[in-house]
Write an enzyme that holds these catalytic residues in place. Structure first.
Site, mmCIF file in Angstrom:
data_model
loop_
_atom_site.group_PDB
_atom_site.id
_atom_site.type_symbol
_atom_site.label_atom_id
_atom_site.label_comp_id
_atom_site.label_asym_id
_atom_site.label_seq_id
_atom_site.Cartn_x
_atom_site.Cartn_y
_atom_site.Cartn_z
ATOM 1 N N GLY A 1 45.307 27.182 -18.304
ATOM 2 C CA GLY A 1 44.521 25.787 -17.925
ATOM 3 C C GLY A 1 45.673 24.813 -17.297
ATOM 4 O O GLY A 1 46.749 24.927 -17.394
ATOM 5 N N ASN A 2 44.921 23.817 -16.558
ATOM 6 C CA ASN A 2 45.761 22.676 -16.017
ATOM 7 C C ASN A 2 44.825 21.589 -15.791
ATOM 8 O O ASN A 2 43.532 21.446 -15.726
ATOM 9 C CB ASN A 2 46.341 23.122 -14.712
ATOM 10 C CG ASN A 2 45.492 24.165 -13.898
ATOM 11 O OD1 ASN A 2 44.431 23.553 -13.397
ATOM 12 N ND2 ASN A 2 45.715 25.390 -13.903
ATOM 13 N N THR B 1 53.525 24.256 -14.503
ATOM 14 C CA THR B 1 53.402 25.694 -14.675
ATOM 15 C C THR B 1 54.281 26.281 -15.712
ATOM 16 O O THR B 1 55.419 25.453 -16.164
ATOM 17 C CB THR B 1 53.845 26.352 -13.286
ATOM 18 O OG1 THR B 1 53.357 27.793 -13.451
ATOM 19 C CG2 THR B 1 55.544 26.337 -13.031
ATOM 20 N N HIS C 1 40.806 22.302 -15.768
ATOM 21 C CA HIS C 1 40.604 23.541 -15.476
ATOM 22 C C HIS C 1 40.837 24.273 -16.799
ATOM 23 O O HIS C 1 41.936 24.151 -17.319
ATOM 24 C CB HIS C 1 41.372 24.005 -14.397
ATOM 25 C CG HIS C 1 41.255 25.497 -14.457
ATOM 26 N ND1 HIS C 1 40.015 26.342 -14.364
ATOM 27 C CD2 HIS C 1 42.413 26.531 -14.185
ATOM 28 C CE1 HIS C 1 40.509 27.529 -14.289
ATOM 29 N NE2 HIS C 1 41.770 27.682 -14.156
ATOM 30 N N HIS D 1 40.162 27.771 -19.818
ATOM 31 C CA HIS D 1 39.776 29.067 -19.682
ATOM 32 C C HIS D 1 38.962 29.323 -21.373
ATOM 33 O O HIS D 1 39.088 29.977 -21.924
ATOM 34 C CB HIS D 1 40.916 29.992 -19.685
ATOM 35 C CG HIS D 1 41.955 30.029 -18.841
ATOM 36 N ND1 HIS D 1 43.214 30.081 -18.898
ATOM 37 C CD2 HIS D 1 41.567 29.715 -17.367
ATOM 38 C CE1 HIS D 1 43.721 29.876 -17.606
ATOM 39 N NE2 HIS D 1 42.651 29.499 -16.936
ATOM 40 N N THR E 1 51.665 23.343 -11.675
ATOM 41 C CA THR E 1 50.733 24.482 -11.871
ATOM 42 C C THR E 1 50.575 25.221 -10.602
ATOM 43 O O THR E 1 50.556 24.634 -9.242
ATOM 44 C CB THR E 1 49.378 24.079 -12.638
ATOM 45 O OG1 THR E 1 48.549 25.200 -12.520
ATOM 46 C CG2 THR E 1 48.723 22.949 -11.738
ATOM 47 N N SER E 2 50.221 26.479 -10.603
ATOM 48 C CA SER E 2 50.035 27.284 -9.611
ATOM 49 C C SER E 2 48.559 26.900 -8.880
ATOM 50 O O SER E 2 48.408 27.251 -7.738
ATOM 51 C CB SER E 2 49.825 28.542 -9.844
ATOM 52 O OG SER E 2 48.930 29.098 -10.760
ATOM 53 N N GLU E 3 47.829 26.183 -9.522
ATOM 54 C CA GLU E 3 46.443 25.715 -9.044
ATOM 55 C C GLU E 3 46.594 24.330 -8.608
ATOM 56 O O GLU E 3 45.654 23.639 -8.218
ATOM 57 C CB GLU E 3 45.454 25.713 -10.317
ATOM 58 C CG GLU E 3 45.317 26.968 -11.006
ATOM 59 C CD GLU E 3 44.410 27.930 -10.117
ATOM 60 O OE1 GLU E 3 44.182 27.698 -8.882
ATOM 61 O OE2 GLU E 3 44.018 29.107 -10.611
#
Length: 180
Positions: free
Chosen positions: A24-25, A39, A87, A89, A66-68
């Site tokens: 999540g982020n 991240t 975001h 999960h 984060t990678s997002e």
């Protein structure tokens, strides 16, 4: 900038198991800057020092986001009224997405808060395709195939509440499907 509410929301997401591990982020926009989770760190243990900063062009000012990051940036670039992205999960929403099942908004609160759900096909985590497809959604509550949900708000509290209500909708749908 006071990031107390940001950290509080991140910990709530973790405590309520909407995210586990380092999944999540979360981000918020403040003018031309976004404050975003790093991240590889659990949202449940986030401190002010951990929060990363980037500008809306993607230039990283502090930390390793984060990678997002691209997904968050694209949303802010396409939606002037949005100042927060969450975001997660969350278990029930992710399960429904993996089965390609659409959720019914079964409560008055869901109709008022979530309004309508967008569904996005699977794209790899952190990919530009995922970022573009999510940012093109008109809705502020988005279910990602096999990858959880994204909720948007004018502030972090609004985005969080959409997450909470959307996961409750998924739980209610699960119960209703099993009572038939």
């Amino acid at each position: 900038m006071d990031l107390t509410e940001f950290i509080k929301i991140c910990r709530l997401l973790y405590d309520r198991k909407y995210v586990v591990g380092s999944g999540g982020n979360v981000s918020i926009r403040d003018g031309n800057l976004i404050y975003i989770t790093p991240t590889g760190l659990s949202l449940g243990f986030l401190t002010k020092e951990d929060i990363c900063i980037a500008d809306l062009n993607g230039n990283i000012i502090k930390g390793k986001p984060t990678s997002e990051l691209n997904m968050h940036l694209k949303i802010y670039q396409n939606k002037d009224s949005i100042n927060a992205v969450v975001h997660t999960h969350s278990m029930y929403c992710t399960a429904f997405s993996a089965l390609d099942k659409k959720l019914k908004l079964v409560t008055p609160e869901a109709e008022m808060v979530v309004k309508k759900i967008a569904y996005v096909d699977y794209f790899p985590c952190g990919s530009l395709e995922l970022a573009e497809n999510v940012s093109e959604c008109i809705e502020d509550s988005i279910i990602l195939k096999n990858h959880g949900i994204v909720t948007l708000g004018k502030d972090i509290t609004e985005a969080y509440i959409k997450t909470e209500v959307l996961e409750e909708v998924a739980q209610l749908n699960y119960i209703m499907n099993n009572l038939k």
